[in-house]
Design an enzyme around this catalytic site. Sequence first.
Site, PDB file in Angstrom:
ATOM      1  N   ILE A 165       0.829  -1.204   0.000  1.00 26.94           N
ATOM      2  CA  ILE A 165       0.000   0.000   0.000  1.00 26.94           C
ATOM      3  C   ILE A 165       0.865   1.257   0.000  1.00 26.94           C
ATOM      4  O   ILE A 165       0.611   2.204  -0.756  1.00 26.94           O
ATOM      5  CB  ILE A 165      -0.968  -0.009   1.196  1.00 26.94           C
ATOM      6  CG1 ILE A 165      -1.916  -1.202   1.084  1.00 26.94           C
ATOM      7  CG2 ILE A 165      -1.736   1.300   1.298  1.00 26.94           C
ATOM      8  CD1 ILE A 165      -2.729  -1.470   2.325  1.00 26.94           C
ATOM      9  N   SER A 222      -3.073   3.198   8.234  1.00 27.82           N
ATOM     10  CA  SER A 222      -2.542   1.875   8.588  1.00 27.82           C
ATOM     11  C   SER A 222      -3.315   1.357   9.798  1.00 27.82           C
ATOM     12  O   SER A 222      -4.401   0.766   9.643  1.00 27.82           O
ATOM     13  CB  SER A 222      -1.035   1.946   8.847  1.00 27.82           C
ATOM     14  OG  SER A 222      -0.718   2.824   9.930  1.00 27.82           O
ATOM     15  N   ARG A 223      -2.798   1.595  10.993  1.00 18.66           N
ATOM     16  CA  ARG A 223      -3.521   1.286  12.230  1.00 18.66           C
ATOM     17  C   ARG A 223      -3.339   2.463  13.181  1.00 18.66           C
ATOM     18  O   ARG A 223      -2.255   3.068  13.259  1.00 18.66           O
ATOM     19  CB  ARG A 223      -2.953   0.009  12.870  1.00 18.66           C
ATOM     20  CG  ARG A 223      -3.385  -1.282  12.164  1.00 18.66           C
ATOM     21  CD  ARG A 223      -4.838  -1.621  12.422  1.00 18.66           C
ATOM     22  NE  ARG A 223      -5.261  -2.905  11.844  1.00 18.66           N
ATOM     23  CZ  ARG A 223      -5.745  -3.054  10.620  1.00 18.66           C
ATOM     24  NH1 ARG A 223      -5.826  -1.991   9.804  1.00 18.66           N
ATOM     25  NH2 ARG A 223      -6.118  -4.240  10.178  1.00 18.66           N
ATOM     26  N   GLU A 243     -10.067   2.881  18.488  1.00 20.33           N
ATOM     27  CA  GLU A 243     -11.275   2.710  17.684  1.00 20.33           C
ATOM     28  C   GLU A 243     -12.351   1.931  18.455  1.00 20.33           C
ATOM     29  O   GLU A 243     -12.023   0.984  19.172  1.00 20.33           O
ATOM     30  CB  GLU A 243     -10.930   1.937  16.400  1.00 20.33           C
ATOM     31  CG  GLU A 243     -10.523   2.859  15.269  1.00 20.33           C
ATOM     32  CD  GLU A 243     -10.247   2.133  13.973  1.00 20.33           C
ATOM     33  OE1 GLU A 243     -11.033   1.260  13.578  1.00 20.33           O
ATOM     34  OE2 GLU A 243      -9.185   2.434  13.393  1.00 20.33           O
ATOM     35  N   HIS A 271     -12.361   4.447   9.315  1.00 23.71           N
ATOM     36  CA  HIS A 271     -11.717   3.202   8.864  1.00 23.71           C
ATOM     37  C   HIS A 271     -12.367   2.690   7.577  1.00 23.71           C
ATOM     38  O   HIS A 271     -12.830   1.555   7.513  1.00 23.71           O
ATOM     39  CB  HIS A 271     -11.795   2.148   9.968  1.00 23.71           C
ATOM     40  CG  HIS A 271     -10.714   1.104   9.857  1.00 23.71           C
ATOM     41  ND1 HIS A 271     -10.131   0.501  10.955  1.00 23.71           N
ATOM     42  CD2 HIS A 271     -10.116   0.566   8.793  1.00 23.71           C
ATOM     43  CE1 HIS A 271      -9.235  -0.393  10.563  1.00 23.71           C
ATOM     44  NE2 HIS A 271      -9.196  -0.372   9.243  1.00 23.71           N
ATOM     45  N   ILE A 272     -12.362   3.558   6.556  1.00 25.88           N
ATOM     46  CA  ILE A 272     -13.020   3.215   5.288  1.00 25.88           C
ATOM     47  C   ILE A 272     -12.026   3.051   4.146  1.00 25.88           C
ATOM     48  O   ILE A 272     -12.405   2.958   2.977  1.00 25.88           O
ATOM     49  CB  ILE A 272     -14.051   4.308   4.891  1.00 25.88           C
ATOM     50  CG1 ILE A 272     -13.360   5.674   4.783  1.00 25.88           C
ATOM     51  CG2 ILE A 272     -15.207   4.347   5.899  1.00 25.88           C
ATOM     52  CD1 ILE A 272     -14.250   6.764   4.211  1.00 25.88           C
ATOM     53  N   SER A 275     -10.417   0.700   2.827  1.00 28.16           N
ATOM     54  CA  SER A 275     -10.566  -0.406   1.868  1.00 28.16           C
ATOM     55  C   SER A 275     -11.992  -0.500   1.333  1.00 28.16           C
ATOM     56  O   SER A 275     -12.375  -1.496   0.714  1.00 28.16           O
ATOM     57  CB  SER A 275     -10.197  -1.733   2.540  1.00 28.16           C
ATOM     58  OG  SER A 275     -11.121  -2.025   3.581  1.00 28.16           O
TER      59      SER A 275
END
Length: 391
Positions: free
Chosen positions: A175, A271-272, A301, A319-320, A322
């Site tokens: 990515i 990423s996270r 989250e 967290h969209i 993907s």
Amino acid sequence: MAGLAVQIYNGGGVFRVVSTKPMPGTQWIRALTNVGCRVEVCTENKTILSVEDILALIGSRCDGVIGQLTEDWGETLFAALKKAGGHAYSNMAVGYNNVDVNAATRHGIAVGNTPGVLTETTAELAAALTLSAARRVVEADDFMRAGKYEGWLPSLFVGNLLKGQTVGIIGAGRIGSAYARMMIEGFKMNVIYYDLYQSTRLEKFVTAYGEFLKSQGETPVYWRRATSPEEVLKEADVVSLHPILDKTTYHLINKERLSLMKKDAVLVNASRGPVIDEAALVEHLKANPMFRVGLDVFEDEPFMKPGLGELPNAVVVPHIASASKWTREGMATLAALNVAGKLKGYPLWSNPNNIMPFLDEHSQPPAACPSIVNSKALGLPVSDGKAESKL
Ligand SMILES: NC(=O)C1=CN([C@@H]2O[C@H](COP(=O)(O)OP(=O)(O)OC[C@H]3O[C@@H](n4cnc5c(N)ncnc54)[C@H](O)[C@@H]3O)[C@@H](O)[C@H]2O)C=CC1
Ligand SMILES: O=C(O)C(=O)CO
């Protein structure tokens, strides 16, 4: 406790496979029913299932499970799956920091993930966050909707130009490299990256693209591999984070490293969340109004750290990264094929960087497991390529 709501497909199937969430599309269901699985999909109206919920779904007999990145897959769940006769699990995600892989391996359970199918989709969202932050799109949208616009002004919502600036990547894997290419090709940015491994393909691309630009009489772009995250943070005008989350990247961006960044830099995280010390980020954003962030993921989250949601120099989305139709359906299909393949005793796919053969719904997928992260520890065979010949 009454049982959780489930929807059942192919009730007479010989293997029992549970999916903790409904997933997009129907190809993933066929991937399982076509190899004789009974599929039980949890349809309970609950965003994040607890360990107790999933224990109830596994029950006394279960061959495989497809789970979500929000779930705690550790000793308790893998022991229960093993006791129920299971040996196949897959995350519907490429990241698997929510999974205790060693626990799964101890119980002889394969852990699947879904690399590749979400690379460009995620990189595009990171690019969207970059532009939204750099050009203050969300602030300006709020301004318009609030009826505050009274006409063009020389300094209204002035932001950052990207062309010819430097983009920094921390984690130049699938990515990170795809994002870098988008920023280079789209905005003629120079790139500096930090990763544990050399990103040879990215370097070769930037070199070739720079030569092309020079042949056109344009200013060439360049790449540089940094020897530390600090080098990237000091030099880049935009920094995008794309590493895995593990103990080496937890709070990789902290107060000290934020202070190294340019005062008007843009920081992006798709990423996270825990890769950034979010409390420190809030303080940095408050102290530096020209510094801007675009965040798709958050340390706690689904919650943001106090104060983040009120800051005009932060663009935040849930967290969209993907979330494109093709990608989410493909993630579901890869996760299902990981479980189906393990239950059928198929080998590991030999080319993890090309998962496209598994996604063509008009042809039978290869008789292989797309991606099993503990395949070596479990001693799983690798496809000799003959599995690929079934296409
Ligand atoms: N926000 C979202 O919806 C999504 C988030 N992700 C996250 O993005 C991550 C990356 O995905 P891919 O690019 O497919 O994985 P990848 O494995 O291709 O790339 C990760 C890169 O991180 C590097 N890395 C590991 N430790 C590092 C460290 N200490 N410092 C610098 N680099 C380090 C690795 O060498 C690798 O090149 C996933 O693990 C996941 O957590 C992925 C997809 C969607
Ligand atoms: O795949 C991942 O790791 C995600 O975060 C879901 O998109």
